[in-house]
Design an enzyme around this catalytic site. Structure first.
Site, short mmCIF file in Angstrom:
data_model
loop_
_atom_site.label_atom_id
_atom_site.label_comp_id
_atom_site.label_asym_id
_atom_site.label_seq_id
_atom_site.Cartn_x
_atom_site.Cartn_y
_atom_site.Cartn_z
N GLY A 53 0.76 -1.25 0.00
CA GLY A 53 0.00 0.00 0.00
C GLY A 53 0.78 1.30 0.00
N TRP A 55 1.94 3.01 -2.55
CA TRP A 55 1.44 3.94 -3.58
C TRP A 55 0.11 4.54 -3.11
CZ3 TRP A 55 2.37 2.61 -9.45
CH2 TRP A 55 3.74 2.51 -9.66
N ASP A 116 -5.79 -5.54 -4.83
CA ASP A 116 -4.66 -6.49 -4.84
C ASP A 116 -5.17 -7.89 -4.52
OD1 ASP A 116 -1.35 -5.99 -4.61
OD2 ASP A 116 -2.07 -7.93 -3.92
N ASP A 132 -8.46 -10.28 -8.16
CA ASP A 132 -7.47 -10.58 -9.18
C ASP A 132 -7.71 -9.65 -10.38
OD1 ASP A 132 -5.95 -11.64 -11.21
OD2 ASP A 132 -6.53 -13.72 -10.85
N ASP A 168 1.34 -1.18 -10.20
CA ASP A 168 2.71 -1.57 -9.87
C ASP A 168 2.80 -3.10 -9.86
OD1 ASP A 168 5.33 -1.20 -9.08
OD2 ASP A 168 4.86 -0.99 -6.96
N LYS A 208 3.90 -0.51 -14.28
CA LYS A 208 5.23 -1.13 -14.30
C LYS A 208 5.37 -2.03 -15.53
CE LYS A 208 6.58 -3.66 -10.65
NZ LYS A 208 7.31 -3.31 -9.44
N1 SAM Z 1 2.61 -0.65 -5.29
C1 SAM Z 1 2.69 -1.50 -4.13
C2 SAM Z 1 3.11 -0.63 -2.98
O1 SAM Z 1 3.50 0.50 -3.21
O2 SAM Z 1 3.02 -1.07 -1.84
C3 SAM Z 1 3.64 -2.64 -4.32
C4 SAM Z 1 3.12 -3.64 -5.31
S1 SAM Z 1 4.01 -5.14 -5.30
C5 SAM Z 1 5.47 -4.71 -6.13
C6 SAM Z 1 3.19 -6.09 -6.51
C7 SAM Z 1 1.79 -6.53 -6.11
O3 SAM Z 1 1.15 -7.09 -7.25
C8 SAM Z 1 1.75 -7.62 -5.04
O4 SAM Z 1 1.15 -7.13 -3.87
C9 SAM Z 1 0.89 -8.72 -5.67
O5 SAM Z 1 -0.01 -9.32 -4.76
C10 SAM Z 1 0.14 -7.94 -6.74
N2 SAM Z 1 -0.41 -8.78 -7.80
C11 SAM Z 1 0.26 -9.66 -8.58
N3 SAM Z 1 -0.61 -10.25 -9.42
C12 SAM Z 1 -1.84 -9.72 -9.18
C13 SAM Z 1 -3.14 -9.93 -9.73
N4 SAM Z 1 -3.35 -10.81 -10.71
N5 SAM Z 1 -4.19 -9.22 -9.25
C14 SAM Z 1 -3.99 -8.33 -8.23
N6 SAM Z 1 -2.78 -8.09 -7.68
C15 SAM Z 1 -1.72 -8.78 -8.14
#
Ligand code: SAM
EC number: 2.1.1.205
Length: 382
Positions: A53, A55, A116, A132, A168, A208
């Site tokens: 969280g 962002w 997320d 998802d 992200d 990203k």
């Molecule tokens: N932007 C976040 C922050 O600032 O805290 C960090 C994000 S982290 C790098 C990547 C996130 O992508 C993870 O929490 C992961 O659960 C989520 N993620 C990956 N695949 C996903 C999906 N299909 N649907 C939702 N979230 C997903």
């Protein structure tokens, strides 16, 4: 690797804990904002793949609390760091710090929805959803979260679209580059399709990407629906990492285009020949479809006014690449010497249910990484 060695190796990891951010990623968004003035005029935002969280924290602090970062003014602490690096004397330092710290200006009618797969601890003014982003059922959930009072399930469209969608998203990296790039591109595609459902014309999309060999095709595809597409590499993103961010501005959906995860952009007839891609005549775009002798279809995403724009560079379009983040900000690849008496802080918000939690539990049960208990496997103990 212990907390303190990570502190030494990663200045942004350390800084995030000191400044109360849930993850070091906060600096990536702040540095993108610094370069692109991302939050200007923004009140409605969707944050995809948002856990833990940081962002969303940035959004909450900028939009709801009205704090200023980026171009509008860096935080007092960082202003002081910058001035130290710039070698200003004490008076100059105080003057610049004072001008960098502005009175908070909270915005009206802010709506922030964060999504997320993982659960996320609550944040002021942020509606969090566990879903998802690659699943079609997430679209109505997101629309409902954006407009809980006016949402109509029989006509699932956004009555008041959003200004900005950020993503992200990252899969659990396997180390197999091609696979990682592929999975990442699927996440980006899903994020884009969600963005297409809710962005208002002129809106922005930041996501990203992993810079793989076919990344140019992606930029060209994004250029169909956005007036301006650029690639940003924040200073807080390690130079050694293939990670970067696409910053797309000026959302201009093709006429009559309706996005859905079932029928995403690029599927079927949605990119048919000569489909007008913009409602504004001057910027009207066309996609030229040529069927080659071998049966393959070539799509040409040229725009009519490209020759006039030196940044765009004619028919072969290459997305401009911008390194962002002030040069005086920390270098994410550098190791910094820390004072001997320094106490390493705990992370602000440990992951609520990380995917590796079960593996850690199993390893603990087995007596550590190498299973100290003789003759018993991890499976026996679990
Ligand atoms: N932007 C976040 C922050 O600032 O805290 C960090 C994000 S982290 C790098 C990547 C996130 O992508 C993870 O929490 C992961 O659960 C989520 N993620 C990956 N695949 C996903 C999906 N299909 N649907 C939702 N979230 C997903």
């Amino acid at each position: 690797m212990g907390k303190s060695s990570k502190d030494k190796r990663d200045a942004y990891y350390r800084l995030a804990k000191e400044e109360g951010w849930r993850a070091r990623s906060a600096y990536k968004l702040l540095q993108i904002d610094e370069e692109f003035n991302l939050f200007e005029g923004v009140t409605r935002v969707v944050d995809l793949c948002a856990a833990p969280g940081s962002w969303s924290q940035v959004l909450s602090r900028v939009l709801i609390k009205g704090e200023t970062f980026g171009r509008a003014g860096w935080s007092q602490k960082q202003a002081a760091t910058k001035q130290h690096v710039l070698g200003l004397d004490k008076d100059e330092r105080e003057e610049t710090t004072a001008s960098a710290v502005q009175a908070p200006k909270p915005r009206d009618n802010v709506r922030i929805v964060a999504i997320d797969l993982q659960p996320m601890s609550p944040l002021e003014g942020v509606t969090t959803m566990r879903a998802d982003i690659t699943h079609p059922s997430t679209i109505p959930l997101m629309l409902k979260a954006l407009d809980p009072d006016t949402y109509d399930a029989s006509s699932p469209t956004s009555s008041s679209p959003v200004d900005l969608v950020i993503s992200d998203g990252a899969p659990d990296v396997t180390g197999l580059h091609d696979l990682d790039i592929y999975v990442q591109s699927q996440l980006l595609w899903a994020a884009l399709n969600l963005a297409l459902c809710v962005l208002k014309p002129g809106g922005k999309f930041v996501a990203k990407i992993f810079r793989g060999k076919d990344v140019d095709l992606l930029f060209a595809q994004l250029k169909i629906v956005f007036k301006r597409v650029r690639v940003a590499k924040p200073r807080s993103s390690r130079a050694s990492s293939i990670e970067a961010f696409v910053v797309c501005e000026g959302f201009c959906p093709p006429v009559g285009f309706k996005a859905s995860l079932d029928k995403p952009l690029g599927a079927g007839t949605q990119l048919s020949t000569d489909t007008p891609m913009d409602t504004a005549p001057k910027e009207q775009k066309t996609v030229q479809r040529t069927v080659r002798a071998d049966g393959a279809v070539e799509l040409d995403f040229g725009t009519e006014d490209e020759e006039d724009d030196p940044e765009e560079g004619g028919q072969r379009w290459i997305a401009p690449f911008l390194a962002c983040g002030d040069l005086s900000s920390y270098d994410s690849d550098a190791t910094y010497k820390l004072p001997k008496d320094r106490i390493s802080l705990d992370p602000v918000q440990p992951p609520t249910a990380p995917p590796y939690k079960r593996a850690l539990e199993m390893r603990k049960l087995a007596g550590g990484a190498y299973g100290k208990t003789k003759g018993r496997t991890i499976k026996d103990k679990a």
